[in-house]
Enzyme design. Sequence first.
Site, mmCIF file in Angstrom:
data_model
loop_
_atom_site.group_PDB
_atom_site.id
_atom_site.type_symbol
_atom_site.label_atom_id
_atom_site.label_comp_id
_atom_site.label_asym_id
_atom_site.label_seq_id
_atom_site.Cartn_x
_atom_site.Cartn_y
_atom_site.Cartn_z
ATOM 1 N N ASP A 48 0.822 -1.212 0.000
ATOM 2 C CA ASP A 48 0.000 0.000 0.000
ATOM 3 C C ASP A 48 0.858 1.265 0.000
ATOM 4 O OD1 ASP A 48 -2.797 0.517 -0.272
ATOM 5 O OD2 ASP A 48 -2.732 1.570 1.648
ATOM 6 N N GLU A 89 0.271 10.625 5.226
ATOM 7 C CA GLU A 89 0.155 9.184 5.095
ATOM 8 C C GLU A 89 1.498 8.554 4.747
ATOM 9 O OE1 GLU A 89 -3.927 8.642 3.776
ATOM 10 O OE2 GLU A 89 -3.048 7.213 2.357
ATOM 11 N N GLU A 141 -11.228 6.085 -2.159
ATOM 12 C CA GLU A 141 -11.204 6.478 -0.749
ATOM 13 C C GLU A 141 -12.340 5.815 0.038
ATOM 14 O OE1 GLU A 141 -8.456 7.382 -0.434
ATOM 15 O OE2 GLU A 141 -8.071 9.517 -0.581
ATOM 16 N N GLU A 211 -9.729 -2.955 -6.259
ATOM 17 C CA GLU A 211 -9.648 -3.037 -4.793
ATOM 18 C C GLU A 211 -9.731 -4.494 -4.325
ATOM 19 O OE1 GLU A 211 -8.973 -0.810 -2.420
ATOM 20 O OE2 GLU A 211 -8.825 0.907 -3.763
#
Length: 222
Positions: A48, A89, A141, A211
């Site tokens: 990620d 992040e 998101e 995803e």
Amino acid sequence: MEGKSEMIATWLKKHRLIYTGATRHPFILNIRDGSIDLSSFKRWLAQDYIFVRASVPFVASILLKAWKESDDSSDMDLILSGMAALNDEIAWFKSEASKWGVALHSVVPHKANLDYCRFLESVMSPDIEYAVAITAFWAIEAVYQESFAHCLEDGSRTPEELKETCQRWGNTGFGQFCRSLRNIANRHLEKASDDVLSKAEVILIRVLEHEVEFWNMCSGEI
Ligand SMILES: Cc1ncc(CO)c(N)n1
């Protein structure tokens, strides 16, 4: 003719199965019930990080589209806050990785990640309309928001050491950010041509598929 005022709600109803597949994936359910294998979590963390770095130019491309195409300057403010969040992040991934002993500089991206990053790059093209790109941004998101918020609900048995990760995307502020993105997407889809609408619907499905593949990659043995 079908009402266009809440396109996202219409599409989520129509594509419920794949949406649930992305937001209630076994990877997430295993975090929630405490059975997650820590090697899967570390794989997710490393992969990620690569994806989040690839999101920076993607969000920048949306900022550029908003600047050119939006009639409302508050769109830019929201997208800019999304860029700022990416900066935090990236710093968070670095400190989290060192906590878990994951060497981020030597991570090799897996195929599902490369495919997803390539998809992001395709949406960055100037040929892709703002309404289409912002729909993709919202979906990317929203999947994380819904997934990680689920791990923090009453009755969840998320391990203590993973709660901070779940908080990053499961917190109410991020939930509000996603709702604002969804409102912007709906507002632009309302004015869009049928051609743009069908492109946005296809992009939404592609995001959800990517995803699911991303979670699969993190759960798998490879
Ligand atoms: C794969 C993936 N999807 C969505 C997000 C949310 O930004 C993320 N960090 N990674």
